[in-house]
Design a protein around this motif. Structure first.
Motif, PDB file in Angstrom:
ATOM      1  N   GLU A 114       0.849  -1.183   0.000  1.00  0.00           N
ATOM      2  CA  GLU A 114       0.000   0.000   0.000  1.00  0.00           C
ATOM      3  C   GLU A 114       0.882   1.229   0.000  1.00  0.00           C
ATOM      4  O   GLU A 114       1.904   1.271   0.671  1.00  0.00           O
ATOM      5  CB  GLU A 114      -0.907   0.023   1.232  1.00  0.00           C
ATOM      6  N   GLY A 171      -4.930   9.947  -2.659  1.00  0.00           N
ATOM      7  CA  GLY A 171      -5.538   8.627  -2.548  1.00  0.00           C
ATOM      8  C   GLY A 171      -4.528   7.582  -2.126  1.00  0.00           C
ATOM      9  O   GLY A 171      -3.451   7.899  -1.640  1.00  0.00           O
ATOM     10  N   TRP A 188      -2.775   3.644  -3.252  1.00  0.00           N
ATOM     11  CA  TRP A 188      -2.560   2.518  -4.156  1.00  0.00           C
ATOM     12  C   TRP A 188      -2.436   1.247  -3.318  1.00  0.00           C
ATOM     13  O   TRP A 188      -1.705   1.209  -2.341  1.00  0.00           O
ATOM     14  CB  TRP A 188      -1.274   2.672  -4.953  1.00  0.00           C
ATOM     15  N   LYS A 214      -4.925  -1.310  -7.439  1.00  0.00           N
ATOM     16  CA  LYS A 214      -6.136  -0.545  -7.133  1.00  0.00           C
ATOM     17  C   LYS A 214      -5.764   0.812  -6.536  1.00  0.00           C
ATOM     18  O   LYS A 214      -4.971   0.892  -5.607  1.00  0.00           O
ATOM     19  CB  LYS A 214      -6.978  -1.339  -6.136  1.00  0.00           C
ATOM     20  N   TYR A 215      -6.383   1.852  -7.104  1.00  0.00           N
ATOM     21  CA  TYR A 215      -6.193   3.211  -6.597  1.00  0.00           C
ATOM     22  C   TYR A 215      -7.524   3.674  -6.004  1.00  0.00           C
ATOM     23  O   TYR A 215      -8.539   3.692  -6.697  1.00  0.00           O
ATOM     24  CB  TYR A 215      -5.758   4.155  -7.723  1.00  0.00           C
ATOM     25  N   THR A 216      -7.498   4.010  -4.724  1.00  0.00           N
ATOM     26  CA  THR A 216      -8.699   4.457  -4.035  1.00  0.00           C
ATOM     27  C   THR A 216      -8.565   5.937  -3.708  1.00  0.00           C
ATOM     28  O   THR A 216      -7.621   6.351  -3.031  1.00  0.00           O
ATOM     29  CB  THR A 216      -8.916   3.654  -2.731  1.00  0.00           C
ATOM     30  N   HIS A 217      -9.497   6.707  -4.217  1.00  0.00           N
ATOM     31  CA  HIS A 217      -9.546   8.152  -4.009  1.00  0.00           C
ATOM     32  C   HIS A 217     -10.865   8.451  -3.309  1.00  0.00           C
ATOM     33  O   HIS A 217     -11.766   7.623  -3.279  1.00  0.00           O
ATOM     34  CB  HIS A 217      -9.472   8.861  -5.372  1.00  0.00           C
ATOM     35  N   THR A 218     -10.988   9.621  -2.738  1.00  0.00           N
ATOM     36  CA  THR A 218     -12.248   9.965  -2.064  1.00  0.00           C
ATOM     37  C   THR A 218     -13.416  10.048  -3.039  1.00  0.00           C
ATOM     38  O   THR A 218     -14.556   9.809  -2.667  1.00  0.00           O
ATOM     39  CB  THR A 218     -12.112  11.306  -1.318  1.00  0.00           C
ATOM     40  N   VAL A 232     -12.711   5.093  -7.556  1.00  0.00           N
ATOM     41  CA  VAL A 232     -11.853   3.925  -7.376  1.00  0.00           C
ATOM     42  C   VAL A 232     -11.465   3.418  -8.763  1.00  0.00           C
ATOM     43  O   VAL A 232     -12.314   3.279  -9.645  1.00  0.00           O
ATOM     44  CB  VAL A 232     -12.581   2.798  -6.604  1.00  0.00           C
ATOM     45  N   ASP A 276      -9.558   0.247 -10.510  1.00  0.00           N
ATOM     46  CA  ASP A 276      -9.094  -1.107 -10.253  1.00  0.00           C
ATOM     47  C   ASP A 276      -8.586  -1.728 -11.553  1.00  0.00           C
ATOM     48  O   ASP A 276      -9.292  -1.712 -12.567  1.00  0.00           O
ATOM     49  CB  ASP A 276     -10.257  -1.934  -9.691  1.00  0.00           C
ATOM     50  N   TRP A 313     -17.233   5.703  -9.778  1.00  0.00           N
ATOM     51  CA  TRP A 313     -17.358   6.929  -8.997  1.00  0.00           C
ATOM     52  C   TRP A 313     -18.797   7.140  -8.591  1.00  0.00           C
ATOM     53  O   TRP A 313     -19.720   6.562  -9.159  1.00  0.00           O
ATOM     54  CB  TRP A 313     -16.833   8.129  -9.793  1.00  0.00           C
TER      55      TRP A 313
END
Length: 161
Positions: A13, A19, A21, A58-62, A65, A67, A108
């Protein structure tokens, strides 16, 4: 006897200012052997070698996402067609596994309880594929190659949560 070896499995991670990763990579090398000695004529001795790779990035942003999945494999099988194992050499070498499967999904929150996502998937193969007239055929007819065929599928979807 079947031998399988998996080199590395790594989960990582990395936090960025916007965000996070999350990555997982799993490469493997598999070696299998099937030996028929004093066996009725219903099977052939074979050695199989396959390399595989599976990755999830996977990139998680507010606000969204993203993937990405990578699934690849390539392998060969060597067969002893008359089960003689003369000098330890097998008569044929055939491709036993060959795939490239890449998937990317971005999703999103669209509006209130609605979500949206876009998916793209590419499927193809690394090397040429052959059609064999019979089991001991030494010269197969080429029927496919890299990106022939190649399949690209895209989709846009909406969901109510």
């Amino acid at each position: 006897m079947v031998i399988a070896s998996s080199f590395t499995v790594s989960a990582q991670e990395e936090q960025t200012s916007n965000g996070k990763w999350t990555t997982v990579s799993t490469p493997a090398m598999k070696l299998g052997e099937f030996m028929f000695e004093n066996w009725s004529k219903s099977g052939n001795s074979q050695i199989d070698l396959t390399a595989t790779f599976f990755g999830n990035y996977k990139y998680t942003h507010t606000k969204f996402v993203w993937d990405n999945i990578v699934d690849m494999a390539y392998g060969y099988a060597w067969q002893d067609l008359d089960n003689s194992s003369k000098g330890g050499l097998f008569e044929t070498r055939r491709k036993s596994n060959d795939k490239i499967d890449l998937t990317s999904v971005i999703s999103w929150k669209a509006y209130k309880d609605w979500g949206a996502s876009f998916t793209a998937n590419l499927k193809t193969q690394f090397g040429a594929g052959y059609e064999w007239a019979c089991l001991d055929d030494k010269e197969g007819k080429m029927v496919s190659s890299f990106m022939a065929p190649g399949y690209l599928t895209t989709a846009l979807s909406f969901e109510l949560k």
